[in-house]
Design an enzyme around this catalytic site. Structure first.
Site, PDB file in Angstrom:
ATOM      1  N   HIS A 422      32.931 -13.782  20.667  1.00  0.00           N
ATOM      2  CA  HIS A 422      33.706 -14.170  21.722  1.00  0.00           C
ATOM      3  C   HIS A 422      34.887 -15.002  21.486  1.00  0.00           C
ATOM      4  CE1 HIS A 422      29.832 -14.211  24.332  1.00  0.00           C
ATOM      5  NE2 HIS A 422      30.373 -13.160  24.257  1.00  0.00           N
TER       6      HIS A 422
HETATM    7  C1  LIG Z   1      30.296  -5.887  20.661  1.00  0.00           C
HETATM    8  C2  LIG Z   1      30.695  -6.910  21.702  1.00  0.00           C
HETATM    9  C3  LIG Z   1      29.919  -7.344  22.805  1.00  0.00           C
HETATM   10  C4  LIG Z   1      30.416  -8.363  23.952  1.00  0.00           C
HETATM   11  N1  LIG Z   1      29.874  -8.431  24.935  1.00  0.00           N
HETATM   12  C5  LIG Z   1      30.214  -9.224  26.049  1.00  0.00           C
HETATM   13  C6  LIG Z   1      29.397  -9.356  27.051  1.00  0.00           C
HETATM   14  O1  LIG Z   1      28.289  -8.578  27.518  1.00  0.00           O
HETATM   15  N2  LIG Z   1      30.062 -10.282  28.034  1.00  0.00           N
HETATM   16  C7  LIG Z   1      31.329 -10.914  27.902  1.00  0.00           C
HETATM   17  O2  LIG Z   1      31.540 -11.568  28.521  1.00  0.00           O
HETATM   18  N3  LIG Z   1      31.774 -10.688  26.672  1.00  0.00           N
HETATM   19  C8  LIG Z   1      31.306  -9.804  25.645  1.00  0.00           C
HETATM   20  N4  LIG Z   1      32.061  -9.586  24.625  1.00  0.00           N
HETATM   21  C9  LIG Z   1      33.477 -10.332  24.481  1.00  0.00           C
HETATM   22  C10 LIG Z   1      34.404  -9.526  25.157  1.00  0.00           C
HETATM   23  O3  LIG Z   1      34.190  -8.187  25.509  1.00  0.00           O
HETATM   24  C11 LIG Z   1      35.791  -9.533  24.853  1.00  0.00           C
HETATM   25  O4  LIG Z   1      35.997 -10.926  24.405  1.00  0.00           O
HETATM   26  C12 LIG Z   1      37.046  -9.233  25.594  1.00  0.00           C
HETATM   27  O5  LIG Z   1      36.798  -7.884  26.153  1.00  0.00           O
HETATM   28  C13 LIG Z   1      38.372  -9.513  25.048  1.00  0.00           C
HETATM   29  O6  LIG Z   1      39.354  -8.812  25.723  1.00  0.00           O
HETATM   30  P1  LIG Z   1      40.835  -9.090  25.122  1.00  0.00           P
HETATM   31  O7  LIG Z   1      41.801  -8.409  26.208  1.00  0.00           O
HETATM   32  O8  LIG Z   1      41.231 -10.238  24.842  1.00  0.00           O
HETATM   33  O9  LIG Z   1      40.614  -7.962  24.016  1.00  0.00           O
HETATM   34  P2  LIG Z   1      40.202  -6.653  23.744  1.00  0.00           P
HETATM   35  O10 LIG Z   1      39.444  -6.085  25.041  1.00  0.00           O
HETATM   36  O11 LIG Z   1      39.449  -6.661  22.351  1.00  0.00           O
HETATM   37  O12 LIG Z   1      41.640  -5.856  23.664  1.00  0.00           O
HETATM   38  C14 LIG Z   1      42.579  -5.628  22.811  1.00  0.00           C
HETATM   39  C15 LIG Z   1      43.126  -4.304  22.665  1.00  0.00           C
HETATM   40  O13 LIG Z   1      44.419  -4.205  21.964  1.00  0.00           O
HETATM   41  C16 LIG Z   1      44.291  -2.929  21.066  1.00  0.00           C
HETATM   42  N5  LIG Z   1      44.913  -3.534  19.926  1.00  0.00           N
HETATM   43  C17 LIG Z   1      44.922  -4.443  18.986  1.00  0.00           C
HETATM   44  N6  LIG Z   1      46.001  -4.400  18.233  1.00  0.00           N
HETATM   45  C18 LIG Z   1      46.826  -3.378  18.504  1.00  0.00           C
HETATM   46  C19 LIG Z   1      48.012  -3.286  17.768  1.00  0.00           C
HETATM   47  N7  LIG Z   1      48.604  -3.731  16.945  1.00  0.00           N
HETATM   48  N8  LIG Z   1      48.719  -2.075  18.606  1.00  0.00           N
HETATM   49  C20 LIG Z   1      47.987  -1.345  19.482  1.00  0.00           C
HETATM   50  N9  LIG Z   1      47.119  -1.883  20.224  1.00  0.00           N
HETATM   51  C21 LIG Z   1      46.139  -2.660  19.732  1.00  0.00           C
HETATM   52  C22 LIG Z   1      42.671  -2.994  20.824  1.00  0.00           C
HETATM   53  O14 LIG Z   1      42.717  -1.708  20.266  1.00  0.00           O
HETATM   54  C23 LIG Z   1      42.260  -3.104  22.094  1.00  0.00           C
HETATM   55  O15 LIG Z   1      41.978  -1.885  22.833  1.00  0.00           O
HETATM   56  C24 LIG Z   1      31.729  -8.759  23.653  1.00  0.00           C
HETATM   57  C25 LIG Z   1      32.394  -8.299  22.583  1.00  0.00           C
HETATM   58  C26 LIG Z   1      31.994  -7.419  21.592  1.00  0.00           C
HETATM   59  C27 LIG Z   1      32.731  -7.074  20.425  1.00  0.00           C
END
Ligand SMILES: Cc1cc2nc3c(=O)[nH]c(=O)nc-3n(C[C@H](O)[C@H](O)[C@H](O)COP(=O)(O)OP(=O)(O)OC[C@H]3O[C@@H](n4cnc5c(N)ncnc54)[C@H](O)[C@@H]3O)c2cc1C
Length: 484
Positions: A422
């Site tokens: 997280h």
């Molecule tokens: C295994 C796991 C289980 C989890 N379970 C839960 C849960 O049940 N409940 C909960 O509340 N939270 C959970 N979390 C946490 C939650 O899913 C994440 O914190 C949240 O989805 C993050 O959102 P974000 O938009 O910040 O990043 P992300 O959803 O990770 O999105 C980032 C995106 O950017 C893309 N990207 C990165 N760098 C680049 C680049 N340079 N160029 C192009 N694309 C790029 C990636 O490929 C990805 O698609 C979990 C996380 C994991 C890893």
């Protein structure tokens, strides 16, 4: 016409892209590093199974970092591979968040309607502060697996209250304590609710309802929205103190794209890494990596994550569940998670997570090469208070389930330490000039025109629940500040 490049079609990126492109005055180009399927129907079924987290060594849809850290690398990002737990943080988190950001935008009152508009809550949609018409289907398990029932029964027997709706406004807004926990450590008490309850899940028809399905695919037919998969943004293009575009790579192909502004939604790890690679970061680090300094900024410093102790105990392999987590116990700043899958044969696992750790971590790069993963130190167990809380939680958990553990000391904590996955706060919000602030309350990077960060990187304080519901809310709030 405003041209916007969005880096990352993850949890936040899907929401930002969908909201901006709803107005034809915006032309939106999204670069996603992982696969993007042509339609939601084409997403492989195994990725939609909420009982399976596709993060094992064979997975081709994750970013991997040392110490078992993973992130989703596909359309929908981590929200497309996660545990589907979709819960709102308590009001105290928003009091701290809005104070740190110096803005009422992030108060509990301001974000409540955004949470409500996001959801279609099958169980409590008509209750105050809830929604029935939002894009994210939310429901709770109706037939919990035996392992979940055993846990709930043990919580009730120990005197904890059952909370029917963990997303209820009365609980989260008023900050009223509803349960009574044994062996309470009052010094660590915070204004949050204690009790156990069924986990709100972003699931419908037995399939994971991640942000790609709920937000991006429904918008994909728009003429002003283009989503390009398999394309990694390696660096931002800056002219003076203004961002003008990005440099990207797809296999051996390299290219550039230009826009009026760039919204970075690459997640707490890759967004920070991208800023640093582009010359926006701590000056000594940039110099050590040989990256020309564009703007000294505290990127990566003071991030936070939820350490999780895995209490393993013998038991028959749990059966009968379709999601990894059906119940949780919220107890002060601790969350107890009785997982339904077996992590090791013949062993069950109860996670004991510290949700408001005092310890802060740091993200740095060891190379300017985008192929080299960032180094992340979450600051776990560094603070005495965090170790005390986790020892207290682990002892209470062992007592609750009548599990023998031997001495629970710091060595035991280290041996059983894991992560909740997280990470947040690598580019935190705050007023210009504040020591840790990288972005303002609308996600704009201080000192760089046209550059916005909109994902978990910008959350300036630890939030006491899993971050998935929060990241969708924050993406909606930030997107709406930039639709004009
Ligand atoms: C295994 C796991 C289980 C989890 N379970 C839960 C849960 O049940 N409940 C909960 O509340 N939270 C959970 N979390 C946490 C939650 O899913 C994440 O914190 C949240 O989805 C993050 O959102 P974000 O938009 O910040 O990043 P992300 O959803 O990770 O999105 C980032 C995106 O950017 C893309 N990207 C990165 N760098 C680049 C680049 N340079 N160029 C192009 N694309 C790029 C990636 O490929 C990805 O698609 C979990 C996380 C994991 C890893």
């Amino acid at each position: 016409m405003t041209d916007t490049i969005i880096v990352g079609a993850g949890s936040a990126g899907c929401v930002v892209a969908a909201r901006l492109s709803a107005d034809p005055v915006h032309r939106v180009l999204v670069f996603e590093s992982g696969p993007v399927w042509a339609s939601a129907a084409a997403i492989p079924a195994r990725l939609l199974d909420p009982g399976h987290l596709p993060v094992g060594p064979e997975s081709a849809v994750v970013w991997r970092y040392p110490a078992n850290l993973v992130r989703g690398r596909l359309i929908g990002g981590s929200g497309a591979i996660n545990g589907s737990y979709f819960v709102r943080p308590p009001a105290v988190d928003f009091a701290e968040w809005s104070a740190a950001a110096g803005s009422r935008l992030w108060s509990a009152e301001a974000v409540l309607p955004v949470f409500a508009a996001l959801e279609a809550d099958r169980d409590f949609g008509t209750a105050p502060g809830h929604g029935t018409h939002g894009p994210v289907p939310v429901q709770r398990t109706t037939e919990p697996a035996p392992v979940s029932v055993e846990f709930a029964t043990a919580c009730a027997a120990s005197g904890f209250a059952e909370i029917a709706d963990l997303n209820a406004v009365s609980v989260n807004q008023a900050g009223v304590r509803r349960g009574q926990a044994p062996d309470r450590n009052s010094a660590a008490a915070t204004e949050v609710d204690d009790g156990f309850g069924r986990v709100p899940l972003a699931v419908s028809d037995g399939r994971r309802a991640g942000p790609a399905r709920t937000h991006l695919y429904p918008a994909l037919a728009r003429a002003n929205l283009t989503v390009t998969g398999g394309t990694t943004v390696s660096r931002l293009l800056l002219r003076g103190s203004r961002v003008v575009g990005v440099r990207w790579q797809r296999g051996r192909e390299r290219g550039t794209a230009f826009a009026d502004r760039v919204i970075v939604c690459a997640g707490a790890i890759e967004s920070a890494a991208l800023l640093i690679r582009s010359g926006i970061g701590p000056e000594p680090l940039l110099r050590a990596l040989g990256i020309p300094v564009v703007l000294p900024a505290p990127v990566g410093a003071g991030c936070t994550d939820h350490p999780e102790i895995g209490l393993e105990y013998p038991g028959a392999t749990p059966t009968g569940s379709t999601v990894p987590l059906e119940y949780v116990l919220e107890w002060d700043d601790l969350e107890l998670r009785p997982y339904t899958p077996a992590f090791s044969p013949g062993l069950r696992r109860l996670g004991v997570a510290l949700m408001a750790p005092a310890g802060r971590g740091q993200l740095t790069l060891v190379s300017a090469d985008p192929a080299v993963p960032a180094r992340i130190d979450q600051g776990y167990l560094r603070e005495r208070r965090d170790r005390e809380r986790l020892r207290t939680g682990a002892r209470a958990a062992a007592e609750l389930l009548r599990v023998r553990t031997g001495a629970i000391d710091d060595a035991w904590l280290r041996a059983n330490l894991g992560t909740s996955q997280h990470l947040s706060g690598t580019c935190p919000m705050g007023p210009a000039g504040a020591e840790r602030a990288v972005v303002d309350d609308c996600g704009r990077v201080h000192g760089i025109e046209g550059l916005i960060v909109a994902d978990l990187s910008v959350v300036p304080v630890p939030i006491r629940r899993g971050p998935q519901a929060t990241v969708l809310m924050l993406a909606a709030v930030i997107a709406d500040r930039h639709t004009v």
